[in-house]
Write a protein that holds these residues in place. Structure first.
Motif, PDB file in Angstrom:
ATOM      1  N   ASP A  98       0.827  -1.199   0.000  1.00 58.75           N
ATOM      2  CA  ASP A  98       0.000   0.000   0.000  1.00 58.75           C
ATOM      3  C   ASP A  98       0.865   1.253   0.000  1.00 58.75           C
ATOM      4  O   ASP A  98       0.499   2.266  -0.582  1.00 58.75           O
ATOM      5  N   ASP A 113      -0.072   6.917   9.252  1.00 55.65           N
ATOM      6  CA  ASP A 113      -1.478   6.815   9.666  1.00 55.65           C
ATOM      7  C   ASP A 113      -2.334   7.866   8.980  1.00 55.65           C
ATOM      8  O   ASP A 113      -3.427   7.577   8.485  1.00 55.65           O
ATOM      9  N   LEU A 125      -2.695   6.967   5.221  1.00 57.10           N
ATOM     10  CA  LEU A 125      -3.519   5.772   5.024  1.00 57.10           C
ATOM     11  C   LEU A 125      -4.978   6.029   5.401  1.00 57.10           C
ATOM     12  O   LEU A 125      -5.883   5.483   4.782  1.00 57.10           O
ATOM     13  N   GLU A 126      -5.215   6.873   6.417  1.00 58.81           N
ATOM     14  CA  GLU A 126      -6.597   7.257   6.757  1.00 58.81           C
ATOM     15  C   GLU A 126      -7.213   8.037   5.605  1.00 58.81           C
ATOM     16  O   GLU A 126      -8.378   7.852   5.273  1.00 58.81           O
ATOM     17  N   THR A 132      -8.275   5.636   2.880  1.00 61.07           N
ATOM     18  CA  THR A 132      -9.518   4.944   3.221  1.00 61.07           C
ATOM     19  C   THR A 132     -10.711   5.865   3.059  1.00 61.07           C
ATOM     20  O   THR A 132     -11.748   5.464   2.544  1.00 61.07           O
ATOM     21  N   GLU A 152     -14.399   1.082   3.868  1.00 63.78           N
ATOM     22  CA  GLU A 152     -13.582   0.771   5.033  1.00 63.78           C
ATOM     23  C   GLU A 152     -13.060  -0.644   4.844  1.00 63.78           C
ATOM     24  O   GLU A 152     -13.771  -1.621   5.011  1.00 63.78           O
ATOM     25  N   ASN A 153     -11.813  -0.725   4.436  1.00 64.36           N
ATOM     26  CA  ASN A 153     -11.202  -2.012   4.112  1.00 64.36           C
ATOM     27  C   ASN A 153     -10.687  -2.673   5.381  1.00 64.36           C
ATOM     28  O   ASN A 153      -9.882  -2.100   6.099  1.00 64.36           O
ATOM     29  N   GLU A 154     -11.129  -3.902   5.668  1.00 71.37           N
ATOM     30  CA  GLU A 154     -10.698  -4.623   6.854  1.00 71.37           C
ATOM     31  C   GLU A 154      -9.320  -5.256   6.667  1.00 71.37           C
ATOM     32  O   GLU A 154      -8.710  -5.695   7.609  1.00 71.37           O
ATOM     33  N   LYS A 155      -8.861  -5.329   5.429  1.00 69.77           N
ATOM     34  CA  LYS A 155      -7.569  -5.929   5.130  1.00 69.77           C
ATOM     35  C   LYS A 155      -6.449  -5.073   5.725  1.00 69.77           C
ATOM     36  O   LYS A 155      -6.452  -3.852   5.569  1.00 69.77           O
ATOM     37  N   PRO A 156      -5.474  -5.680   6.423  1.00 67.58           N
ATOM     38  CA  PRO A 156      -4.380  -4.866   6.986  1.00 67.58           C
ATOM     39  C   PRO A 156      -3.567  -4.204   5.881  1.00 67.58           C
ATOM     40  O   PRO A 156      -3.443  -4.730   4.779  1.00 67.58           O
ATOM     41  N   LYS A 157      -3.036  -3.049   6.183  1.00 66.00           N
ATOM     42  CA  LYS A 157      -2.228  -2.308   5.216  1.00 66.00           C
ATOM     43  C   LYS A 157      -0.845  -2.955   5.121  1.00 66.00           C
ATOM     44  O   LYS A 157      -0.268  -3.362   6.114  1.00 66.00           O
ATOM     45  N   ARG A 158      -0.336  -3.012   3.916  1.00 63.56           N
ATOM     46  CA  ARG A 158       0.989  -3.576   3.663  1.00 63.56           C
ATOM     47  C   ARG A 158       1.961  -2.423   3.454  1.00 63.56           C
ATOM     48  O   ARG A 158       1.834  -1.668   2.486  1.00 63.56           O
TER      49      ARG A 158
END
Length: 174
Positions: free
Chosen positions: A84, A149, A152-153, A156, A162-168
């Motif tokens: 990401d 943060d 990345l916020e 989103t 709202e993606n539940e997948k963890p950020k890479r």
């Protein structure tokens, strides 16, 4: 000796009167759109150093709000990304500008959506503050994490889901 000393004084006076040092600071650069790169951005961040970063589990150490200069490159051509975001950290005696020549190519080669690099406090165009906490490794890490943060916020919020997948996130440093 007297002649050399007089020459030194005259040279210093002429230099100070006619060639004084620049009074341009980071706010003036931002106001005039003179930041050093087309990738340059500036954001005010309020964060704290987490207890885990300090090596003892007590409480977080708050830091005053600090203006952080960073570079941000967005890879618009990526469809299926491996990461990401790639966060580039400069070494001692450098700045985020050390990464300018390589950010676009490395972000593309690593298959990332975006790349960022921030100036640690005391380096580049990030604010110099009176508190000592931001100048530590933990303080710089806290600023980098808060910047990640924030970006990345924003990702989103703009994507609308709202993606539940963890950020890479990939960390690259020197």
């Amino acid at each position: 000796t007297r002649f050399c000393f007089s020459l030194l004084l005259v040279t210093a006076a002429v230099q100070d009167l006619f060639f004084s040092p620049s009074r341009v600071d980071t706010p003036a650069l931002i106001k005039n759109g003179w930041l050093p790169s087309r990738l340059s951005k500036f954001s005010r961040i309020h964060t704290a150093i987490a207890p885990a970063m300090l090596g003892y589990p007590s409480q977080a150490v708050p830091m005053q709000k600090i203006g952080v200069h960073y570079l941000e490159y967005e890879n618009a051509n990526v469809t299926d990304s491996k990461f990401d975001i790639v966060h580039f950290c400069h070494g001692f005696g450098a700045s985020s500008l050390s990464w300018v020549p390589v950010i676009p190519s490395l972000v593309k080669k690593m298959g990332s959506k975006r790349g960022i690099a921030h100036d640690s406090p005391g380096f580049g165009f990030t604010d110099r503050v009176e508190d000592l906490e931001p100048f530590s490794s933990a303080g710089s890490a806290a600023l980098g994490l808060s910047l990640l943060d924030k970006i990345l916020e924003f990702d989103t919020a703009t994507s609308g889901s709202e993606n539940e997948k963890p950020k890479r996130i990939l960390l690259v440093g020197h």
